[in-house]
Structure formats: C-alpha cells, structure tokens
Enzyme design. Structure first.
Site, mmCIF file in Angstrom:
data_model
loop_
_atom_site.group_PDB
_atom_site.id
_atom_site.type_symbol
_atom_site.label_atom_id
_atom_site.label_comp_id
_atom_site.label_asym_id
_atom_site.label_seq_id
_atom_site.Cartn_x
_atom_site.Cartn_y
_atom_site.Cartn_z
ATOM 1 N N TYR A 81 3.350 3.399 -9.197
ATOM 2 C CA TYR A 81 3.616 4.837 -9.378
ATOM 3 C C TYR A 81 3.675 5.120 -10.882
ATOM 4 O O TYR A 81 4.379 4.409 -11.623
ATOM 5 C CB TYR A 81 4.923 5.239 -8.668
ATOM 6 C CG TYR A 81 4.746 5.056 -7.169
ATOM 7 C CD1 TYR A 81 4.170 6.058 -6.399
ATOM 8 C CD2 TYR A 81 5.045 3.841 -6.564
ATOM 9 C CE1 TYR A 81 3.917 5.861 -5.038
ATOM 10 C CE2 TYR A 81 4.796 3.634 -5.209
ATOM 11 C CZ TYR A 81 4.227 4.655 -4.451
ATOM 12 O OH TYR A 81 3.966 4.450 -3.116
ATOM 13 N N SER A 82 2.923 6.129 -11.315
ATOM 14 C CA SER A 82 2.873 6.450 -12.740
ATOM 15 C C SER A 82 4.234 6.951 -13.197
ATOM 16 O O SER A 82 4.856 7.762 -12.500
ATOM 17 C CB SER A 82 1.851 7.559 -12.997
ATOM 18 O OG SER A 82 0.669 7.310 -12.278
ATOM 19 N N CYS A 256 -6.747 11.808 -14.254
ATOM 20 C CA CYS A 256 -5.849 11.068 -13.354
ATOM 21 C C CYS A 256 -5.672 11.815 -12.035
ATOM 22 O O CYS A 256 -5.435 13.023 -12.024
ATOM 23 C CB CYS A 256 -4.493 10.855 -14.009
ATOM 24 S SG CYS A 256 -3.444 9.741 -13.039
ATOM 25 N N GLU A 296 -7.906 7.135 -14.555
ATOM 26 C CA GLU A 296 -7.014 6.408 -13.649
ATOM 27 C C GLU A 296 -6.964 7.177 -12.338
ATOM 28 O O GLU A 296 -6.292 8.207 -12.231
ATOM 29 C CB GLU A 296 -5.619 6.295 -14.249
ATOM 30 C CG GLU A 296 -4.725 5.423 -13.395
ATOM 31 C CD GLU A 296 -3.592 4.823 -14.196
ATOM 32 O OE1 GLU A 296 -3.815 3.772 -14.828
ATOM 33 O OE2 GLU A 296 -2.521 5.439 -14.214
ATOM 34 N N TYR A 298 -6.938 6.997 -7.901
ATOM 35 C CA TYR A 298 -6.477 6.127 -6.812
ATOM 36 C C TYR A 298 -6.548 6.844 -5.479
ATOM 37 O O TYR A 298 -6.748 8.038 -5.444
ATOM 38 C CB TYR A 298 -5.046 5.640 -7.093
ATOM 39 C CG TYR A 298 -4.064 6.721 -7.489
ATOM 40 C CD1 TYR A 298 -3.406 7.481 -6.528
ATOM 41 C CD2 TYR A 298 -3.794 6.996 -8.846
ATOM 42 C CE1 TYR A 298 -2.501 8.471 -6.886
ATOM 43 C CE2 TYR A 298 -2.891 7.973 -9.217
ATOM 44 C CZ TYR A 298 -2.251 8.723 -8.235
ATOM 45 O OH TYR A 298 -1.367 9.701 -8.590
HETATM 46 P P1 FDA Z 1 -0.051 2.304 2.502
HETATM 47 O O1 FDA Z 1 -0.433 1.280 1.532
HETATM 48 O O2 FDA Z 1 0.802 1.909 3.650
HETATM 49 O O3 FDA Z 1 -1.334 3.023 3.025
HETATM 50 C C1 FDA Z 1 -2.360 3.363 2.132
HETATM 51 C C2 FDA Z 1 -3.651 3.463 2.884
HETATM 52 O O4 FDA Z 1 -3.980 2.206 3.429
HETATM 53 C C3 FDA Z 1 -3.572 4.463 4.000
HETATM 54 O O5 FDA Z 1 -4.508 5.449 3.682
HETATM 55 C C4 FDA Z 1 -3.916 3.715 5.211
HETATM 56 O O6 FDA Z 1 -5.065 4.314 5.761
HETATM 57 C C5 FDA Z 1 -4.293 2.337 4.800
HETATM 58 N N1 FDA Z 1 -3.487 1.320 5.523
HETATM 59 C C6 FDA Z 1 -2.606 0.466 4.986
HETATM 60 N N2 FDA Z 1 -2.077 -0.333 5.922
HETATM 61 C C7 FDA Z 1 -2.624 0.016 7.089
HETATM 62 C C8 FDA Z 1 -2.478 -0.429 8.396
HETATM 63 N N3 FDA Z 1 -1.651 -1.430 8.731
HETATM 64 N N4 FDA Z 1 -3.187 0.170 9.345
HETATM 65 C C9 FDA Z 1 -4.012 1.150 9.032
HETATM 66 N N5 FDA Z 1 -4.196 1.622 7.796
HETATM 67 C C10 FDA Z 1 -3.527 1.066 6.843
HETATM 68 N N6 FDA Z 1 1.060 7.694 -5.872
HETATM 69 C C11 FDA Z 1 1.965 8.689 -6.078
HETATM 70 O O7 FDA Z 1 2.453 9.295 -5.108
HETATM 71 N N7 FDA Z 1 2.363 9.002 -7.352
HETATM 72 C C12 FDA Z 1 1.874 8.363 -8.461
HETATM 73 O O8 FDA Z 1 2.252 8.681 -9.593
HETATM 74 C C13 FDA Z 1 0.928 7.296 -8.245
HETATM 75 N N8 FDA Z 1 0.414 6.626 -9.298
HETATM 76 C C14 FDA Z 1 -0.469 5.598 -9.101
HETATM 77 C C15 FDA Z 1 -0.952 4.876 -10.187
HETATM 78 C C16 FDA Z 1 -1.867 3.856 -9.996
HETATM 79 C C17 FDA Z 1 -2.386 3.095 -11.203
HETATM 80 C C18 FDA Z 1 -2.283 3.518 -8.672
HETATM 81 C C19 FDA Z 1 -3.266 2.402 -8.436
HETATM 82 C C20 FDA Z 1 -1.788 4.204 -7.596
HETATM 83 C C21 FDA Z 1 -0.864 5.243 -7.783
HETATM 84 N N9 FDA Z 1 -0.340 5.952 -6.690
HETATM 85 C C22 FDA Z 1 0.553 6.982 -6.920
HETATM 86 C C23 FDA Z 1 -0.659 5.581 -5.295
HETATM 87 C C24 FDA Z 1 0.401 4.603 -4.744
HETATM 88 O O9 FDA Z 1 0.347 3.390 -5.472
HETATM 89 C C25 FDA Z 1 0.190 4.243 -3.277
HETATM 90 O O10 FDA Z 1 -1.118 3.791 -3.102
HETATM 91 C C26 FDA Z 1 0.448 5.374 -2.308
HETATM 92 O O11 FDA Z 1 1.780 5.868 -2.451
HETATM 93 C C27 FDA Z 1 0.255 4.909 -0.872
HETATM 94 O O12 FDA Z 1 1.006 3.756 -0.680
HETATM 95 P P2 FDA Z 1 1.795 3.511 0.683
HETATM 96 O O13 FDA Z 1 2.407 2.137 0.638
HETATM 97 O O14 FDA Z 1 2.696 4.654 0.986
HETATM 98 O O15 FDA Z 1 0.635 3.562 1.737
#
Ligand code: FDA
Length: 298
Positions: A81-82, A256, A296, A298
């Site tokens: 999370y950023s 972003c 960046e 995602y």
């Molecule tokens: P989870 O990982 O559980 O699911 C994500 C996806 O994977 C879903 O779309 C789902 O379809 C699939 N999936 C996972 N497991 C599954 C299963 N068992 N069955 C079916 N499908 C499945 N977010 C944010 O809210 N604020 C921020 O500031 C940022 N910043 C950020 C920076 C950077 C560099 C990155 C790479 C990412 C972010 N994110 C973010 C995104 C955050 O890291 C994250 O990816 C999201 O909150 C989703 O994560 P969850 O664990 O909630 O979903």
C-alpha cells in the site's frame, strides 16, 4: 542527452522490515474517504509507530502482513500500500497514513473479498498490525525542488501524490519551487478520495501550492464526443497549456493507479508532442533513461 536525475532516496543503512522481521504498529484512526452513497469503501488509515523507526521517502509503499493461513495452508501474500503521508507524519511525526480500498468482486458464485484490503479495512483503532518495507525506489521526487512535477492518478493511485504534495507544500516552511499539475480520475465525485465532501486535503494542498487539478469523472462526465471522461481526455483538453511543462527537461512525470492507465496518457502526450513538432519516441526514451517517466500501476 542529460544524465539521470537525482531523486530522493533513503540512506544506505536505513532499515527495511522484512516478512521474517516485521514491525508492529497500531492503527489509531480510520476515516472513510468515499461518500456513504458510493458502493466503494475507501479509507484513510492512520498507523502509529509508537516511537519505532520507519524511514521512507514519499512515493514508497508499505507491506502489510495478513495474519492466518490460506486454504492451502500457506501464509497470505504480502500486499503493498502506497504511503499516503509525507515524511513529517500523518497526524504527527509518529504516524503514517495509508489510503486503502476494500476490494470486493461480484461474481456469479458470490462476492469475493480481497484478503488484505478487507483485513485492513476491518481493523479498529487500537488494533496492532505487522508491516514490512518500505519498498520502491524509483517512484520518488527529484532532489532538486525547482523541477516541474506532473502527476496522473486514478483511484487509490492518489495516495503517493498526497504524500508528494504534503511534502512539497507543507503548512509551514519552504514550498516546492517548480510547477506542479495533477490529473485525477475516479468514477464519480463520491470516490474521489481526498477531493470530495468527505475529505478535501488535495484541494487544500492545491490552494497552498497554487497548482491546477484536472478532475475526470468517468461515470458523471462525458467528453465532447460523448465518451466517458478519463484522465487522458482531461489531458487532451489541457494539452496546449501543459505542453511547456511537459517538454521542459526539468519536469518529472508520475503515473499511479489502475493498470493500463499509462497507455492513454502516453498516447495523448505523443499526440501533443507530435503536434508541436517534437519527436515523441526520442522524448519518451530520454525521460525513461533520466528517470523522469515514472509509472506505478496495479
Ligand atoms: P486479493 O489478493 O485477495 O485479491 C486480488 C485479486 O486476486 C482479486 O482480483 C482476485 O480476483 C484474485 N484472487 C486472489 N485470490 C483468489 C482466490 N483464492 N480465488 C479467486 N481469485 C483470487 N491498493 C490500495 O488500496 N491502496 C494503495 O495505495 C495501493 N498501493 C499499491 C502499490 C503497489 C506498488 C502495488 C503493487 C499495489 C498497491 N495496491 C494498493 C494494491 C494492493 O497491494 C492489493 O493488491 C489490493 O488491496 C488487493 O489485495 P487483496 O489482498 O485485498 O486482494
């Protein structure tokens, strides 16, 4: 070609917490950023360090450890999370802010709740969390504050820009010298985190920094040709005015948010460059080499 620009970075000996040695922090506040009528839940979470060191530069992300195990017995994946606050702190110097959207996917078999985002959004003030990081090196501000800063955000992609802008335009002290502009997209005003009736931190920062914010609301606004309004459409409208900032060799560009958003922005910038007789491919190559093109998504 000019060389790579110097960007804010951490001291070589700064601690980066790992999964094997995470840092315990306490959640002290959760404020909803999306309006009640919105189906999306976006929160600003404030975490207290309780005196422990967590050095970062604006633009970096924090890792969140979700406790428990997956169905297959393995630990949950670490999610990033950023950081949405500046180095000087969120509420005070002992706090860090995050901007988190609760991921809920509606599927035929029923809703899927994202593991880490739901874990975070369900935390209550006083709860302890384990965090890692910070991570990410490239997505940071130039050291030289006379640089122009052009920012494009969609959704929670606004988080690092809130950190940038709080550091660029502090309530007291020296302000950033270069010009800034922000293009910011969401579906509706209700989801426009930090720029709606729930919280208008970005509006406060824009007044303080006297920079332009170009908002694109894809479900509430249409382009002249009847398309949904996205950030690249707002960019196209402002292209002529923004071109001096874009072409300046002392402007850094940051994108972003939602994966894929960079393509529309690059296409619009390419059109603008070509209309001004500039060689887009060469320009982009130079920006990338010099660290001026920062994506960046995602
Ligand atoms: P989870 O990982 O559980 O699911 C994500 C996806 O994977 C879903 O779309 C789902 O379809 C699939 N999936 C996972 N497991 C599954 C299963 N068992 N069955 C079916 N499908 C499945 N977010 C944010 O809210 N604020 C921020 O500031 C940022 N910043 C950020 C920076 C950077 C560099 C990155 C790479 C990412 C972010 N994110 C973010 C995104 C955050 O890291 C994250 O990816 C999201 O909150 C989703 O994560 P969850 O664990 O909630 O979903």
């Amino acid at each position: 070609m000019e060389g790579q620009i110097a960007k804010r970075s951490l001291a070589a000996d700064a601690v980066s917490y790992k999964l094997s040695n995470p840092l315990a922090v306490r959640m002290v506040q959760a404020r909803r950023l999306s309006a009640a009528e919105s189906g999306d839940e976006i929160y600003h979470l404030t975490l207290k360090l309780e005196g422990r060191a967590y050095s970062f530069v604006e633009g970096q992300s924090m890792g969140i450890v979700t406790p428990g195990l997956r169905e297959d017995g393995k630990p949950h994946k670490l999610r990033l999370y950023s950081i949405a606050s500046a180095q000087h702190g969120d509420i005070d110097s002992d706090t860090i802010g995050l901007c988190v959207k609760r991921l809920v996917e509606h599927r035929a078999e029923g809703p899927y709740h994202g593991i880490c985002s739901n874990y975070l959004c369900n935390r209550k003030p006083g709860d302890e969390l384990l965090v890692t990081g910070p991570v990410g090196k490239a997505f940071s501000l130039p050291v030289d504050s006379s640089f122009g800063v052009l920012m494009f955000a969609t959704g929670t992609g606004i988080a690092p820009f809130r950190a940038f802008l709080e550091s660029m335009y502090p309530a007291s002290g020296a302000a950033w010298g270069g010009q800034a502009a922000l293009f910011y997209g969401a579906r509706t005003r209700a989801e426009l985190a930090y720029l709606n009736d729930e919280n208008d931190d970005i509006a406060t920062l824009a007044r303080r920094g006297r920079f332009a914010v170009h908002v694109a609301l894809s479900r509430q606004e249409k382009t002249a040709t009847g398309e949904r309004m996205y950030v690249q459409h707002r960019l196209r409208e402002a292209a002529h005015d923004i071109w001096p900032l874009v072409k300046d060799s002392k402007t850094a560009i940051y994108i972003c948010g939602i994966k894929g958003m960079e393509h529309g922005i690059a296409e619009t910038l390419a059109e603008t460059a070509r209309s001004h007789g500039a060689d887009w491919e060469q320009l982009l190559e130079q920006w990338k080499k010099r660290g001026l093109w920062n994506v960046e998504v995602y």
